[in-house]
Design an enzyme around this catalytic site. Sequence first.
Site, PDB file in Angstrom:
ATOM      1  CG  PHE A 162      -0.257   0.097   2.537  1.00  0.00           C
ATOM      2  CD1 PHE A 162      -0.033   1.335   3.129  1.00  0.00           C
ATOM      3  CD2 PHE A 162       0.179  -1.041   3.205  1.00  0.00           C
ATOM      4  CE1 PHE A 162       0.609   1.432   4.365  1.00  0.00           C
ATOM      5  CE2 PHE A 162       0.821  -0.961   4.434  1.00  0.00           C
ATOM      6  CZ  PHE A 162       1.034   0.290   5.014  1.00  0.00           C
ATOM      7  CB  CYS A 163       1.739   3.855  -1.684  1.00  0.00           C
ATOM      8  SG  CYS A 163       0.792   3.685  -3.202  1.00  0.00           S
ATOM      9  CB  THR A 164      -0.048   8.424  -0.195  1.00  0.00           C
ATOM     10  OG1 THR A 164       1.095   8.415   0.651  1.00  0.00           O
ATOM     11  CG2 THR A 164      -0.987   9.540   0.240  1.00  0.00           C
ATOM     12  CB  ILE A 173      -3.364   5.469   2.926  1.00  0.00           C
ATOM     13  CG1 ILE A 173      -2.237   4.445   2.975  1.00  0.00           C
ATOM     14  CG2 ILE A 173      -3.794   5.851   4.347  1.00  0.00           C
ATOM     15  CD1 ILE A 173      -0.895   5.034   3.390  1.00  0.00           C
TER      16      ILE A 173
END
Length: 302
Positions: A174-176, A203
Amino acid sequence: MFTVCALYHFTRFDNHEALRAPLLELCQKNSITGTLLLAHEGINGTIAGPRAGIDAVIAHIQTLPGCADFEWKLSTAAEKPFPRMKVKLKKEIVTLGQPNVDPKAHVGNYVNPEDWNELIQSPDVVTIDTRNDYEVAIGTFQGAVDPETATFRDFPAWWEENKERFHNKRVAMFCTGGIRCEKSTNYLMSQGVEDVYHLKGGILKYLEEVPQEDSTWEGECFVFDGRVSVGHGLKEGPHVLCHACRRPLMPEDTNRPEYEAGVSCHQCIDEYSETDKARFRERQKQMELARKRGEQHIIGVD
């Protein structure tokens, strides 16, 4: 109230240089500020302004080659998140430094926010946070692995050194906003990892859609604009930014002896020379003078 739009799309731009001027002109005409990156591989960035202006920019991007179905995420900010508008030409819209990585060819399995908790709580799944170390420091998912990378470009080397730890595991990443995972999942698949997943919308989409009482997210999410961080429901978080090292701080950190506005904080006090700090003090002085004149200095948060 300002509308904030985070967006990215991988597509083939044969002449991305020619797209810059019309896009910049449209943004400026509609009082839009922020940064957009253009490369042969697509477009990426975050912009803010009046909702009508944001809608105009979205409509324009949809007319660009291969962008008819691009996705974006909207949130709000009480204060202007960016001081000016920039459209930059880049080699990559997110820099991994791996020329053979191609998210347009194939990526990992998308997982919707409502299904994310079940996946990452499975015993055969390892969850990896692909963001920079200072982003992870203020918030991440329960049990996630922190590679402690300073930049995304460091991720392939970290994986090579640590891949044996995750043998026979499914990998969830996952990332922003989702863009890093388009590349990191493609990279892992090229390295022979078969079961790779990533959080669709990143996110930000998770915090927008998953109720706090059901959430496995802990802390705040760092964002690259004047809000500095957001929490559940994409509400603005408590963090402020050190304008020397660009890392997030809690308000109480500004009371620490190492903190000098625009010059240093407890995280970077030993990272800069006295010459650097003298330059930072002059920059801070110019920012404060501009603020007193009712202007926003161009070297503020951007």
